[in-house]
Design an enzyme around this catalytic site. Structure first.
Site, PDB file in Angstrom:
ATOM      1  N   GLY A 293       0.831  -1.201   0.000  1.00  0.00           N
ATOM      2  CA  GLY A 293       0.000   0.000   0.000  1.00  0.00           C
ATOM      3  C   GLY A 293       0.857   1.239   0.000  1.00  0.00           C
ATOM      4  O   GLY A 293       2.018   1.211   0.398  1.00  0.00           O
TER       5      GLY A 293
ATOM      6  N   VAL B 147       4.503   4.316   3.076  1.00  0.00           N
ATOM      7  CA  VAL B 147       4.472   3.189   2.145  1.00  0.00           C
ATOM      8  C   VAL B 147       4.558   1.906   2.972  1.00  0.00           C
ATOM      9  O   VAL B 147       5.286   1.850   3.960  1.00  0.00           O
ATOM     10  CB  VAL B 147       5.660   3.240   1.162  1.00  0.00           C
ATOM     11  CG1 VAL B 147       5.468   2.236   0.044  1.00  0.00           C
ATOM     12  CG2 VAL B 147       5.838   4.634   0.586  1.00  0.00           C
ATOM     13  N   VAL B 148       3.788   0.892   2.555  1.00  0.00           N
ATOM     14  CA  VAL B 148       3.738  -0.366   3.303  1.00  0.00           C
ATOM     15  C   VAL B 148       4.263  -1.505   2.433  1.00  0.00           C
ATOM     16  O   VAL B 148       3.878  -1.634   1.266  1.00  0.00           O
ATOM     17  CB  VAL B 148       2.288  -0.674   3.755  1.00  0.00           C
ATOM     18  CG1 VAL B 148       2.234  -1.976   4.535  1.00  0.00           C
ATOM     19  CG2 VAL B 148       1.736   0.470   4.597  1.00  0.00           C
TER      20      VAL B 148
ATOM     21  N   PHE C 103       0.803   9.292   3.715  1.00  0.00           N
ATOM     22  CA  PHE C 103       1.637   9.377   4.915  1.00  0.00           C
ATOM     23  C   PHE C 103       2.606   8.215   5.072  1.00  0.00           C
ATOM     24  O   PHE C 103       3.225   8.061   6.107  1.00  0.00           O
ATOM     25  CB  PHE C 103       0.745   9.491   6.156  1.00  0.00           C
ATOM     26  CG  PHE C 103      -0.256  10.597   6.032  1.00  0.00           C
ATOM     27  CD1 PHE C 103       0.152  11.914   6.073  1.00  0.00           C
ATOM     28  CD2 PHE C 103      -1.597  10.319   5.844  1.00  0.00           C
ATOM     29  CE1 PHE C 103      -0.768  12.947   5.932  1.00  0.00           C
ATOM     30  CE2 PHE C 103      -2.526  11.343   5.693  1.00  0.00           C
ATOM     31  CZ  PHE C 103      -2.097  12.665   5.740  1.00  0.00           C
TER      32      PHE C 103
ATOM     33  N   ASP D 205     -10.608   6.116  10.933  1.00  0.00           N
ATOM     34  CA  ASP D 205     -10.460   5.734   9.524  1.00  0.00           C
ATOM     35  C   ASP D 205     -10.913   4.287   9.336  1.00  0.00           C
ATOM     36  O   ASP D 205     -10.264   3.507   8.649  1.00  0.00           O
ATOM     37  CB  ASP D 205      -8.996   5.924   9.095  1.00  0.00           C
ATOM     38  CG  ASP D 205      -8.840   5.997   7.579  1.00  0.00           C
ATOM     39  OD1 ASP D 205      -9.859   6.199   6.877  1.00  0.00           O
ATOM     40  OD2 ASP D 205      -7.706   5.849   7.090  1.00  0.00           O
TER      41      ASP D 205
HETATM   42  P1  ADP Z   1      -2.010   3.028   4.629  1.00  0.00           P
HETATM   43  O1  ADP Z   1      -3.498   2.881   4.423  1.00  0.00           O
HETATM   44  O2  ADP Z   1      -1.657   4.202   5.441  1.00  0.00           O
HETATM   45  O3  ADP Z   1      -1.251   2.930   3.357  1.00  0.00           O
HETATM   46  P2  ADP Z   1      -2.186   0.510   6.118  1.00  0.00           P
HETATM   47  O4  ADP Z   1      -1.640   0.327   7.498  1.00  0.00           O
HETATM   48  O5  ADP Z   1      -3.661   0.554   5.973  1.00  0.00           O
HETATM   49  O6  ADP Z   1      -1.480   1.777   5.495  1.00  0.00           O
HETATM   50  O7  ADP Z   1      -1.607  -0.659   5.214  1.00  0.00           O
HETATM   51  C1  ADP Z   1      -1.804  -0.667   3.803  1.00  0.00           C
HETATM   52  C2  ADP Z   1      -2.206  -2.059   3.332  1.00  0.00           C
HETATM   53  O8  ADP Z   1      -1.184  -2.995   3.672  1.00  0.00           O
HETATM   54  C3  ADP Z   1      -3.467  -2.591   3.989  1.00  0.00           C
HETATM   55  O9  ADP Z   1      -4.633  -2.172   3.329  1.00  0.00           O
HETATM   56  C4  ADP Z   1      -3.257  -4.090   3.898  1.00  0.00           C
HETATM   57  O10 ADP Z   1      -3.612  -4.561   2.620  1.00  0.00           O
HETATM   58  C5  ADP Z   1      -1.754  -4.227   4.065  1.00  0.00           C
HETATM   59  N1  ADP Z   1      -1.395  -4.504   5.460  1.00  0.00           N
HETATM   60  C6  ADP Z   1      -1.189  -3.599   6.460  1.00  0.00           C
HETATM   61  N2  ADP Z   1      -0.870  -4.196   7.631  1.00  0.00           N
HETATM   62  C7  ADP Z   1      -0.866  -5.532   7.377  1.00  0.00           C
HETATM   63  C8  ADP Z   1      -0.598  -6.712   8.176  1.00  0.00           C
HETATM   64  N3  ADP Z   1      -0.280  -6.640   9.478  1.00  0.00           N
HETATM   65  N4  ADP Z   1      -0.689  -7.907   7.563  1.00  0.00           N
HETATM   66  C9  ADP Z   1      -0.993  -8.012   6.251  1.00  0.00           C
HETATM   67  N5  ADP Z   1      -1.245  -6.962   5.463  1.00  0.00           N
HETATM   68  C10 ADP Z   1      -1.193  -5.722   5.996  1.00  0.00           C
HETATM   69 MG    MG Z   2      -5.061   1.987   5.382  1.00  0.00          MG
END
Ligand code: ADP
Ligand code: MG
Length: 386
Positions: free
Chosen positions: A29, A35-36, A33, A201
């Protein structure tokens, strides 16, 4: 202060991580704010090819998100994704980034699951992809999905033995699964609210199906507010997701003073909480998710935006909205009303107690959990009476 000392000591003994420990995998994602990524540990890259951790590289809001995750970790660990560690990584960029690490919970968020035409039957099926039609192997599917949705404290055996003889079909079965998802989401949210945290959110993208516990958990505390200690008290530049946001612009009255320092706030905030009921902001969002689960036609972004416009035109009165759309409803839309009208309309009653203009008139997460919609014995009694 004991709580803070304990937290500090606990953190000292926990595994810590540094930048070089991680091997980046797939990007999961990217928001305004941070990158994940899915990541694995450099020291044992072969342990799992795809990586069993999740890393968020966050901007300045990362500091608050670490605080929230530390609190949740101690106060209601099962509500949210399993948080491991957070730190300021300052070697790569001038101002540094906050790095947050969680256990990888699974590949599907509620949003991913709802995109499939098979929802809610796809919940908990392996990889959420191969789908067995319910009329082909009803018993097997029941076991599978009850397994997936078995509640904490309930063993798989009691779930299966309790359910197998009395197999509900069609829309009732669908309702049963949606009911279980709602119960799990509300349970997690009640945990957050009882800790003093408002998420702000709540949306299907921020609810993940944990393959370990086989329950839904809340993620993304990046916009959360901890009102007991006044952290992230008033959202400044933060833009709430308009698709799921309640009509009120501020969760706390703008008259209330800005956050006092921590010890004072701890004493004050239960009063402020009672005055403003900021948790009801999240309840509105859960109500919209309930609506989307019941009405397949409202699951896309566009149709939700259109629904929001219609509801606003009806002064946020769901009964009025129903009167305008039901007479010319498509079969898909009608299906939602049928589902919510089961058992004397108890689902519709719950929905209309969550999606309301006035925050004060919405149920709390705890009250919603006690709603007869979730009361199986009550439902049985109702159907015998009818
Ligand atoms: P943001 O919305 O600020 O980019 P998020 O914390 O919602 O960040 O994470 C983005 C995406 O990453 C989530 O929608 C989900 O698909 C994936 N994700 C986040 N945390 C986890 C986790 N602990 N395990 C698996 N997937 C996750
Ligand atoms: Mg999110």
């Amino acid at each position: 202060f004991d709580m803070f000392v304990l937290a500090f000591v606990e953190r000292l003994f926990r595994t810590t991580y540094r930048k070089d420990d991680f091997v980046l995998g797939k990007k999961l994602g990217e928001g305004a704010f941070g990158v994940v990524y899915r990541v694995s540990l450099a020291k044992n890259p072969s342990s799992k090819k795809e990586g069993d951790l999740v890393l968020k590289k966050a901007t300045e809001y990362g500091a608050v998100e670490i605080w929230m995750n530390e609190r949740v970790r101690r106060a209601c660990a099962n509500c949210c994704a399993d948080f491991l560690y957070g730190f300021l990584e300052s070697s790569s960029k001038k101002d540094g980034e906050y790095w947050l690490v969680w256990k990888y919970e699974g590949e599907a968020t509620l949003a991913d699951l709802m995109l499939s035409r098979e929802f809610p039957y796809n919940v908990g099926t392996s990889s959420h992809q191969p789908f067995i039609k319910p009329f082909m192997f009803p018993k097997m599917l029941l076991q599978h999905s009850e397994l997936a949705l078995s509640l904490p404290g309930q063993t798989v055996e009691t779930m299966i033995l309790g359910e197998v003889q009395n197999l509900p079909k069609g829309i009732e079965r669908e309702n049963r699964i949606i009911q279980t998802i709602m119960r799990q989401v509300l349970f997690a949210l009640d945990g957050l609210h009882s800790t003093g945290i408002v998420h702000r959110d709540i949306k299907p993208q921020n609810i993940i199906f944990s393959e370990g516990s086989r329950t839904f958990k809340i993620i993304d505390l990046g916009a959360a507010a901890d009102l007991r200690v006044g952290i992230n008290y008033i959202p400044k530049e933060f833009l709430l997701d308009p698709r799921y946001a309640a009509p009120e612009q501020y969760i706390m009255s703008t008259q209330t003073p800005s956050a006092p320092s921590a010890p004072v706030a701890t004493a004050l905030s239960p009063v402020l909480w009672q005055l403003n009921l900021p948790d009801r902001f999240d309840i509105y969002s859960v109500g919209l998710i309930f609506l989307q689960m019941a009405f397949p036609t409202l699951r896309t972004d566009n149709s939700l935006v259109q629904f929001n416009r219609q509801l606003k035109r009806c002064d946020y009165n769901l009964n009025a909205w129903r009167k305008t759309v039901e007479p010319r409803a498509s079969p898909d839309l009608r299906k939602g009303f049928v589902l919510l009208d089961l058992d004397g309309g108890i689902g519709w009653e719950l929905l209309t107690s969550m999606v309301r203009y006035k925050a004060r008139q919405r149920l709390s997460a705890k009250a919603a959990l006690a709603h007869p919609y979730f009361d199986r014995e009550g439902l049985l009694a109702l159907s015998i009476m009818q």
